[in-house]
Design an enzyme around this catalytic site. Structure first.
Site, PDB file in Angstrom:
ATOM      1  N   MET A 169       8.966   5.144   5.209  1.00 35.99           N
ATOM      2  CA  MET A 169       8.967   3.719   4.885  1.00 35.99           C
ATOM      3  C   MET A 169      10.157   3.371   3.993  1.00 35.99           C
ATOM      4  O   MET A 169      10.749   2.299   4.119  1.00 35.99           O
ATOM      5  CB  MET A 169       7.655   3.301   4.217  1.00 35.99           C
ATOM      6  CG  MET A 169       6.427   3.472   5.110  1.00 35.99           C
ATOM      7  SD  MET A 169       6.608   2.812   6.792  1.00 35.99           S
ATOM      8  CE  MET A 169       6.853   1.090   6.466  1.00 35.99           C
ATOM      9  N   LEU A 227       0.802  -1.218   0.000  1.00 36.06           N
ATOM     10  CA  LEU A 227       0.000   0.000   0.000  1.00 36.06           C
ATOM     11  C   LEU A 227       0.837   1.272   0.000  1.00 36.06           C
ATOM     12  O   LEU A 227       0.332   2.364   0.261  1.00 36.06           O
ATOM     13  CB  LEU A 227      -0.978  -0.005   1.177  1.00 36.06           C
ATOM     14  CG  LEU A 227      -1.946  -1.192   1.174  1.00 36.06           C
ATOM     15  CD1 LEU A 227      -2.849  -1.141   2.381  1.00 36.06           C
ATOM     16  CD2 LEU A 227      -2.756  -1.258  -0.108  1.00 36.06           C
ATOM     17  N   CYS A 228       2.122   1.146  -0.304  1.00 40.35           N
ATOM     18  CA  CYS A 228       3.005   2.315  -0.415  1.00 40.35           C
ATOM     19  C   CYS A 228       2.881   2.935  -1.802  1.00 40.35           C
ATOM     20  O   CYS A 228       2.805   2.221  -2.799  1.00 40.35           O
ATOM     21  CB  CYS A 228       4.456   1.912  -0.193  1.00 40.35           C
ATOM     22  SG  CYS A 228       5.045   2.204   1.458  1.00 40.35           S
ATOM     23  N   ASP A 236      23.788 -11.502   5.475  1.00 41.14           N
ATOM     24  CA  ASP A 236      24.032 -12.458   4.399  1.00 41.14           C
ATOM     25  C   ASP A 236      25.515 -12.550   4.049  1.00 41.14           C
ATOM     26  O   ASP A 236      26.036 -13.635   3.805  1.00 41.14           O
ATOM     27  CB  ASP A 236      23.219 -12.081   3.157  1.00 41.14           C
ATOM     28  CG  ASP A 236      23.480 -13.040   2.014  1.00 41.14           C
ATOM     29  OD1 ASP A 236      23.247 -14.260   2.187  1.00 41.14           O
ATOM     30  OD2 ASP A 236      23.925 -12.582   0.944  1.00 41.14           O
TER      31      ASP A 236
END
Length: 150
Positions: free
Chosen positions: A105, A69-70, A120
């Protein structure tokens, strides 16, 4: 409601375009030996911080694609800084845009992906004899500043 689930993007149609900036910070706790390998450039996968920096920038630019929803935002600047500490690596991501909606965000996504990339890159160094990660953890990912100027 009859069990119906509603979702929608926030309507920003009428909002003015203004300067937006957000900074997010996070930390990955690592073993001292791993931190030394990062500092000395001895991580087998390569240059941890530069790969994490590129990953953060890519993540910022794709936040709208990752979070359903961005809104897509025309990002004008991304900076990614690292502080290699004795107990791990801190990342700070600052995102700037001129837009109708904020960029917090995007900053959070950049910081998160930078830290995941560090993990990682160094996971072979962080595993114990059972293949577990008893010491490694990502912590305190948060927005530390948000700016909106007309």
């Amino acid at each position: 409601m009859s069990g119906e689930v509603r979702v929608s993007m926030v309507d920003i149609t009428e909002k003015p375009v203004v300067y937006r900036e957000a900074t997010a910070r996070g930390f990955i706790r690592l073993r001292k030996e791993t931190v030394n390998a990062i500092r000395e450039g001895k991580v087998p996968k390569g240059d941890v911080l530069n790969v994490a920096r590129i990953a953060a920038v890519q993540a910022v630019k794709r936040t709208w694609d990752l979070l359903p929803l961005c809104h897509p935002i025309p990002i004008t600047s991304v900076s990614v800084d690292f502080n290699v500490r004795e107990d791990g690596v801190e990342v700070t991501v600052t995102v700037k845009a001129t837009s109708k909606t904020g960029v917090e965000m995007e900053a959070l996504t950049g910081a998160s992906i930078a830290l995941l990339t560090v993990w990682d890159m160094v996971k072979a160094l962080e595993k114990d004899e059972r293949g577990q990660y008893p010491y490694t953890s990502i912590q305190e990912i948060k927005v530390v500043e948000k700016i909106k100027r007309a």
